[in-house]
Design a protein around this motif. Structure first.
Motif, PDB file in Angstrom:
ATOM      1  N   GLN A  53       0.839  -1.200   0.000  1.00 52.54           N
ATOM      2  CA  GLN A  53       0.000   0.000   0.000  1.00 52.54           C
ATOM      3  C   GLN A  53       0.872   1.247   0.000  1.00 52.54           C
ATOM      4  O   GLN A  53       1.979   1.238   0.531  1.00 52.54           O
ATOM      5  CB  GLN A  53      -0.955   0.006   1.187  1.00 52.54           C
ATOM      6  N   TYR A  54       0.342   2.303  -0.615  1.00 53.80           N
ATOM      7  CA  TYR A  54       1.087   3.557  -0.628  1.00 53.80           C
ATOM      8  C   TYR A  54       0.133   4.734  -0.642  1.00 53.80           C
ATOM      9  O   TYR A  54      -1.056   4.605  -0.934  1.00 53.80           O
ATOM     10  CB  TYR A  54       2.045   3.637  -1.821  1.00 53.80           C
ATOM     11  N   GLY A  55       0.706   5.895  -0.326  1.00 54.95           N
ATOM     12  CA  GLY A  55      -0.048   7.139  -0.343  1.00 54.95           C
ATOM     13  C   GLY A  55       0.751   8.229   0.336  1.00 54.95           C
ATOM     14  O   GLY A  55       1.869   8.005   0.808  1.00 54.95           O
ATOM     15  N   ILE A  56       0.174   9.409   0.384  1.00 55.98           N
ATOM     16  CA  ILE A  56       0.802  10.540   1.057  1.00 55.98           C
ATOM     17  C   ILE A  56       0.114  10.703   2.407  1.00 55.98           C
ATOM     18  O   ILE A  56      -1.100  10.840   2.475  1.00 55.98           O
ATOM     19  CB  ILE A  56       0.682  11.823   0.220  1.00 55.98           C
ATOM     20  N   MET A  66       4.546   7.443   1.444  1.00 55.84           N
ATOM     21  CA  MET A  66       4.890   6.219   2.170  1.00 55.84           C
ATOM     22  C   MET A  66       4.488   4.991   1.368  1.00 55.84           C
ATOM     23  O   MET A  66       3.391   4.928   0.824  1.00 55.84           O
ATOM     24  CB  MET A  66       4.189   6.179   3.518  1.00 55.84           C
ATOM     25  N   LEU A  67       5.389   4.051   1.324  1.00 52.60           N
ATOM     26  CA  LEU A  67       5.125   2.721   0.799  1.00 52.60           C
ATOM     27  C   LEU A  67       5.196   1.791   1.996  1.00 52.60           C
ATOM     28  O   LEU A  67       6.216   1.744   2.687  1.00 52.60           O
ATOM     29  CB  LEU A  67       6.170   2.329  -0.250  1.00 52.60           C
ATOM     30  N   GLN A 101       3.777  13.274  -5.866  1.00 55.57           N
ATOM     31  CA  GLN A 101       2.573  13.942  -5.387  1.00 55.57           C
ATOM     32  C   GLN A 101       1.313  13.536  -6.143  1.00 55.57           C
ATOM     33  O   GLN A 101       0.227  13.547  -5.585  1.00 55.57           O
ATOM     34  CB  GLN A 101       2.763  15.455  -5.433  1.00 55.57           C
ATOM     35  N   GLY A 102       1.436  13.157  -7.378  1.00 51.17           N
ATOM     36  CA  GLY A 102       0.262  12.828  -8.174  1.00 51.17           C
ATOM     37  C   GLY A 102      -0.087  11.348  -8.223  1.00 51.17           C
ATOM     38  O   GLY A 102      -0.965  10.954  -8.982  1.00 51.17           O
TER      39      GLY A 102
END
Length: 149
Positions: A53-56, A66-67, A101-102
């Protein structure tokens, strides 16, 4: 399961003297080696799973990409009923350049008992656009920890 964190840390150290030398692809390959190890888990469905999972996020500071590579084990009580999960995380944090960021957020699960192939799951993830962006990056921080959920 009690040795899972140590086993993951051992995989991360294979062929490395300093964890600061690890790039994203190095960590991913170590996580997959760890993911191939079999553990003594309950017979419950989805008792042993891998999560990509990943995201900001900004949990404890400024926003960062973060991954999170997680292995989740189900723990059952003496009657064989669900008690809790143990999650072993390998969390990679990155600075936040425009290229990250995108990318949004995403998660994908793999369960050893679901009849899927771990190699095919990993290959599918490595074909995602995020992988082309982060595979050669060095994380600013790598954190390995275990939690009960």
């Amino acid at each position: 399961m009690d040795e899972a964190v140590g086993l993951l840390e051992g995989e991360l150290e294979v062929g490395r003297r300093v964890s600061a030398d690890l790039g994203t692809e190095d960590v991913w390959l170590a996580f997959l080696r760890f993911g191939r190890r079999l553990f003594d888990v309950s017979d419950a469905p989805e008792a042993d799973g891998l999560l990509f999972q990943y995201g900001i996020y900004s949990f404890d500071g400024p926003p960062a990409f973060m991954l999170d590579l997680t292995r989740q084990f189900e723990v059952v009580d003496s009657a064989g009923d669900h008690d809790h999960y143990v999650q072993v995380h390998c969390e990679l944090r990155y600075e936040l350049p425009p290229a990250l960021q995108g990318l949004g957020s995403f998660d994908s699960w793999f369960f050893h008992d679901a009849g899927e192939d771990l190699g095919e799951w990993a290959e599918g993830l490595s074909e995602r656009a995020v992988w082309k962006t982060i595979r050669t990056l060095k994380p600013a921080q790598i954190r390995v920890y275990q939690e009960h959920v």
